[in-house]
Write an enzyme that holds these catalytic residues in place. Structure first.
Site, mmCIF file in Angstrom:
data_model
loop_
_atom_site.group_PDB
_atom_site.id
_atom_site.type_symbol
_atom_site.label_atom_id
_atom_site.label_comp_id
_atom_site.label_asym_id
_atom_site.label_seq_id
_atom_site.Cartn_x
_atom_site.Cartn_y
_atom_site.Cartn_z
ATOM 1 C CB CYS A 44 30.764 -60.712 -9.230
ATOM 2 S SG CYS A 44 30.630 -62.481 -9.327
ATOM 3 C CE LYS A 53 27.377 -65.253 -17.609
ATOM 4 N NZ LYS A 53 28.169 -64.005 -17.490
ATOM 5 N N GLY A 179 27.801 -52.321 -29.017
ATOM 6 C CA GLY A 179 28.974 -53.028 -28.500
ATOM 7 C C GLY A 179 28.827 -54.522 -28.707
ATOM 8 C CG MET A 314 38.539 -55.121 -15.786
ATOM 9 S SD MET A 314 37.501 -53.667 -15.783
ATOM 10 C CE MET A 314 38.675 -52.423 -16.238
ATOM 11 C CB ALA A 316 34.253 -62.676 -10.850
ATOM 12 C CG HIS A 440 32.198 -92.673 -24.555
ATOM 13 N ND1 HIS A 440 32.338 -91.865 -25.661
ATOM 14 C CD2 HIS A 440 31.185 -93.531 -24.820
ATOM 15 C CE1 HIS A 440 31.435 -92.220 -26.571
ATOM 16 N NE2 HIS A 440 30.725 -93.231 -26.082
HETATM 17 C C1 LIG Z 1 26.917 -57.860 -17.040
HETATM 18 C C2 LIG Z 1 28.226 -58.372 -16.528
HETATM 19 C C3 LIG Z 1 28.541 -59.710 -16.658
HETATM 20 C C4 LIG Z 1 29.745 -60.198 -16.179
HETATM 21 N N1 LIG Z 1 30.020 -61.532 -16.322
HETATM 22 C C5 LIG Z 1 31.172 -62.023 -15.853
HETATM 23 C C6 LIG Z 1 31.462 -63.411 -15.943
HETATM 24 O O1 LIG Z 1 30.670 -64.201 -16.461
HETATM 25 N N2 LIG Z 1 32.623 -63.875 -15.433
HETATM 26 C C7 LIG Z 1 33.545 -63.017 -14.849
HETATM 27 O O2 LIG Z 1 34.598 -63.476 -14.395
HETATM 28 N N3 LIG Z 1 33.309 -61.696 -14.758
HETATM 29 C C8 LIG Z 1 32.147 -61.179 -15.236
HETATM 30 N N4 LIG Z 1 31.882 -59.847 -15.095
HETATM 31 C C9 LIG Z 1 32.925 -58.988 -14.475
HETATM 32 C C10 LIG Z 1 32.911 -59.136 -12.947
HETATM 33 O O3 LIG Z 1 31.649 -58.786 -12.462
HETATM 34 C C11 LIG Z 1 33.992 -58.257 -12.341
HETATM 35 O O4 LIG Z 1 35.236 -58.600 -12.915
HETATM 36 C C12 LIG Z 1 34.094 -58.461 -10.836
HETATM 37 O O5 LIG Z 1 32.876 -58.168 -10.197
HETATM 38 C C13 LIG Z 1 35.195 -57.560 -10.251
HETATM 39 O O6 LIG Z 1 35.258 -57.723 -8.886
HETATM 40 P P1 LIG Z 1 35.820 -56.560 -7.939
HETATM 41 O O7 LIG Z 1 35.813 -57.123 -6.567
HETATM 42 O O8 LIG Z 1 37.092 -56.055 -8.487
HETATM 43 O O9 LIG Z 1 34.789 -55.347 -8.078
HETATM 44 P P2 LIG Z 1 33.213 -55.231 -7.993
HETATM 45 O O10 LIG Z 1 32.539 -56.524 -8.118
HETATM 46 O O11 LIG Z 1 32.852 -54.152 -8.946
HETATM 47 O O12 LIG Z 1 32.961 -54.727 -6.512
HETATM 48 C C14 LIG Z 1 33.396 -53.494 -6.062
HETATM 49 C C15 LIG Z 1 32.542 -53.065 -4.878
HETATM 50 O O13 LIG Z 1 33.130 -51.921 -4.282
HETATM 51 C C16 LIG Z 1 32.104 -51.078 -3.809
HETATM 52 N N5 LIG Z 1 32.662 -49.725 -3.663
HETATM 53 C C17 LIG Z 1 33.222 -48.949 -4.624
HETATM 54 N N6 LIG Z 1 33.651 -47.795 -4.101
HETATM 55 C C18 LIG Z 1 33.376 -47.830 -2.775
HETATM 56 C C19 LIG Z 1 33.555 -46.927 -1.696
HETATM 57 N N7 LIG Z 1 34.158 -45.750 -1.868
HETATM 58 N N8 LIG Z 1 33.122 -47.286 -0.479
HETATM 59 C C20 LIG Z 1 32.497 -48.482 -0.276
HETATM 60 N N9 LIG Z 1 32.287 -49.360 -1.249
HETATM 61 C C21 LIG Z 1 32.735 -49.059 -2.493
HETATM 62 C C22 LIG Z 1 31.033 -51.179 -4.883
HETATM 63 O O14 LIG Z 1 29.773 -50.806 -4.381
HETATM 64 C C23 LIG Z 1 31.128 -52.655 -5.274
HETATM 65 O O15 LIG Z 1 30.191 -53.425 -4.547
HETATM 66 C C24 LIG Z 1 30.673 -59.318 -15.553
HETATM 67 C C25 LIG Z 1 30.360 -57.956 -15.410
HETATM 68 C C26 LIG Z 1 29.154 -57.491 -15.886
HETATM 69 C C27 LIG Z 1 28.842 -56.037 -15.706
#
Ligand SMILES: Cc1cc2nc3c(=O)[nH]c(=O)nc-3n(C[C@H](O)[C@H](O)[C@H](O)COP(=O)(O)OP(=O)(O)OC[C@H]3O[C@@H](n4cnc5c(N)ncnc54)[C@H](O)[C@@H]3O)c2cc1C
Length: 461
Positions: A44, A53, A179, A314, A316, A440
C-alpha cells in the site's frame, strides 16, 4: 545455542493489515513483535495505493497545464509545460518516506518491537528470522499479495509490473497495458496524461469487467477522448523484444503485432502464500487464499490471517479493519468482521465507486428494489469542476426503503465513498439521506438528489 524471544503476538508482514494490528495491539498493552522483510507500509504505502495516487496527481497536473497551454475556456494562458519525471518520482518517494517513517514512529510509540528480516514459520507458535527464533501465543499472518505474472510475458526488461511503472526512470514512447482492471487503467490513464502513447489489451469484452457497463461507460468514453487505444476481446501471445512487438490475437483469431517499447502486466494480484514455509501449518485454504472465519481465525487455533493473504476484496482499508479487529480479539474483546459493505474505488478518470449491492446483486438476491440515479450534468458543483459526466446511483428496498448500495462515477467521487459506507453501516433509509441538508454547491448534493429521485421527487431534474 539459538536464542529464543517470547511474545504474545507475532505478526508477519508490516503492510496496512499487519502494522494496524500491531499499533492497536500496542495500544491494548499486548506484547507484540512485527516482522517485515522489506519496508514498513507494505504494498500500500510503498508500491501500491499511495505511489499510484501520487503519480495520478502529477499526471493530472501536467495534463491540465498542457490543456490550458493549447486551449483554455477558463482564460488561463500558460506556455506548453515540460516534465522532469525524475523529480516527479522523487516527490512521490518523499510522500512514501514520510508515511512509512510515520508508521515506524507509531509502532515505536506503542511499544511494538519491529524486526527487519524475512520470517520463516517453524510451527503455529514458532517463527525464525535470520537464525533467531521467536515464540508466540498468537501468530498473525499478514503477508499480503504479489502481482500475477503471465508465462508468455516474464517480467524483466521492457516487460514491467505496477512496481516498476510507479518508479519510471524515463517514460516510454508507447506503453501497452495488459489488463483492463483498475490497476492497469489507473496507470494507463496516468501515463497517457504524462504524454505517453498508451494501448490497453483486455481479454474480456469491456474495461473494468467486474463493474456494470452503465457505471464504466463514462470511463470508457474518457479513455477514448484521451486517445488510449483499446484492444478488447484480444489475448496476449508473447513479446518480441528485438522488434518491440507485442503479439496479440484478435477475436477473429488473427495474430497482430503491436508496436510498443514497454509492456505493463496488470492482470491481478494473488495472495502471498509461498516462501515462508506456510505449508508446514497445513491450513485450510479458500482457493489460493488462506481460509478465515468471521474473526479472521484460520483453521488452526490462535493462528490468524488478514488482508490480501485472506483473499478478496484485496483492499488496504479491509486489511486495516481486519488488523484492528484481530488485535482487539486477542485482547479479549468480542468482535466479528461483519461490515455492511466495503467500498471499492477506482481512481480512474472519472473516478468510480461501488459500495454495497448493485442493481444486479439485488436482483440476484431476489430483492425487490428501487434503483434511482442522479446525473452530474444537473449538479452545479460538477459544472464548476468542468466535469458533467457520470452519476450517483442508489439501490434501496422497495418495501421499507432501506438503502442496500450506492454506486457513483464522476470527478472526485472517491470522496463520496465515506458517506456511502456510513449510510449503509448505519442502516439509513432513503428518507434519512433525502432529509439530510447537503451543503451547496457540492457533488454530495447528487447523493441527496438520487435518494429524492428514488422517492419520486428529485428537485433539480
Ligand atoms: C498499484 C496498486 C495500487 C493499489 N491501489 C489501491 C487503492 O487505491 N486502494 C486500496 O484499498 N488498495 C489498493 N491496492 C491494494 C493494496 O495495496 C493492498 O490491498 C494492501 O496493501 C494489502 O495489505 P496487506 O497488509 O494485506 O499486505 P501488503 O501491503 O502486501 O503487505 C504485506 C507485507 O508483508 C511482508 N512480508 C511478506 N512475507 C513476509 C515474510 N515471510 N517475512 C516478513 N515480511 C513478509 C511484505 O514485504 C509486505 O510488506 C493497490 C495495489 C497496487 C499494487
Amino acid at each position: 545455542m539459538q536464542q529464543t524471544q517470547n511474545t504474545t503476538l507475532l505478526i508477519i508482514g508490516g503492510g496496512p493489515g499487519g502494522y494496524v494490528a500491531a499499533i492497536r495491539a500496542g495500544q491494548l498493552g499486548i506484547p507484540t513483535v512485527l516482522v517485515e522483510g522489506q519496508a514498513l507500509g507494505g504494498t500500500c504505502l510503498n508500491i501500491g495505493c499511495i505511489p499510484s495516487k501520487a503519480l495520478i496527481h502529477v499526471a493530472e497536473q501536467f495534463h491540465q497545464t498542457r490543456h490550458h497551454s493549447q486551449q483554455s475556456s477558463l482564460g488561463i494562458k500558460v506556455s506548453p509545460p515540460s516534465l522532469d519525471i525524475g523529480q516527479s518520482v522523487a516527490w512521490k518517494d518523499g510522500i512514501v518516506d514520510r508515511l512509512t517513517s510515520g508508521v515506524a514512529a507509531l509502532l515505536k510509540k506503542h511499544g511494538v518491537k519491529v524486526i527487519h528480516g524475512w520470517a520463516k514459520i517453524l510451527d503455529g507458535k514458532n517463527v525464525e528470522v535470520d537464525g533467531q527464533r521467536i515464540q508466540c501465543e498468537h501468530l498473525l499472518l499478514a503477508t499480503g499479495s504479489s502481482s500475477v505474472e503471465l508465462p508468455m510475458l516474464p517480467l524483466g526488461g521492457a516487460i514491467i509490473s505496477s512496481t516498476e511503472a510507479l518508479a519510471p526512470k524515463a517514460l516510454p514512447k508507447h506503453l501497452t497495458v495488459v489488463g483492463g482492471g483498475y490497476i492497469g487503467l489507473e496507470l494507463g490513464i496516468a501515463y497517457r496524461k504524462l504524454g505517453v502513447e498508451v494501448s490497453v489489451v483486455e481479454a474480456r469484452e469491456r474495461i473494468l469487467p467486474t463493474y456494470d457497463s452503465e457505471l464504466t461507460a463514462p470511463v470508457a468514453e474518457s479513455i477514448k477522448k484521451l486517445g488510449i487505444t483499446l484492444y478488447l476481446k484480444h489475448s496476449v501471445e508473447g513479446f518480441d523484444a528485438d522488434k518491440q512487438h507485442l503479439q496479440v490475437r484478435d477475436p477473429a483469431g488473427e495474430l497482430l503485432q503491436l508496436d510498443t517499447d514497454q509492456v505493463l502486466v496488470a492482470v491481478g494480484r494473488k495472495p502471498r502464500i509461498q516462501g515462508f514455509n506456510l505449508e508446514c501449518l497445513d491450513l485450510k485454504m479458500n482457493g489460493a487464499a488462506v481460509a478465515i472465519d468471521e474473526r479472521c481465525q484460520t483453521s488452526m487455533r490462535n493462528v490468524w490471517a488478514i488482508g490480501d493473504l485472506s483473499g478478496e476484496p484485496m483492499l488496504a482499508h479491509r486489511a486495516m479493519a481486519q488488523g484492528e479487529m484481530v488485535a482487539e480479539i486477542i485482547a479479549g474483546k468480542t468482535r466479528r468482521f461483519e461490515p455492511s459493505a466495503i467500498a471499492a474505488v477506482c481512481f480512474t478518470d472519472p473516478e468510480l465507486v461501488v459500495v454495497g449491492k448493485t442493481p444486479e446483486n439485488a436482483e440476484q438476491d431476489g430483492l425487490d428494489c428501487i434503483v434511482a440515479q442522479f446525473p452530474f450534468a444537473a449538479n452545479g458543483r460538477a459544472m464548476t469542476l468542468e466535469s458533467k459526466s457520470g452519476f450517483v446511483r442508489v439501490v434501496a428496498r422497495r418495501d421499507n426503503h432501506l438503502i442496500l448500495g450506492w454506486q457513483a462515477v464522476g470527478v472526485g467521487v472517491s470522496e463520496l465513498s465515506t458517506a456511502f459506507a456510513q449510510s449503509l453501516e448505519m442502516g439509513a433509509r432513503l428518507e434519512d439521506v433525502a432529509g439530510t441538508i447537503h451543503a451547496h454547491p457540492t457533488l454530495g448534493e447528487a447523493v441527496q438528489e438520487a435518494a429524492l429521485r428514488a422517492l419520486g421527487h428529485a428537485l433539480h431534474l
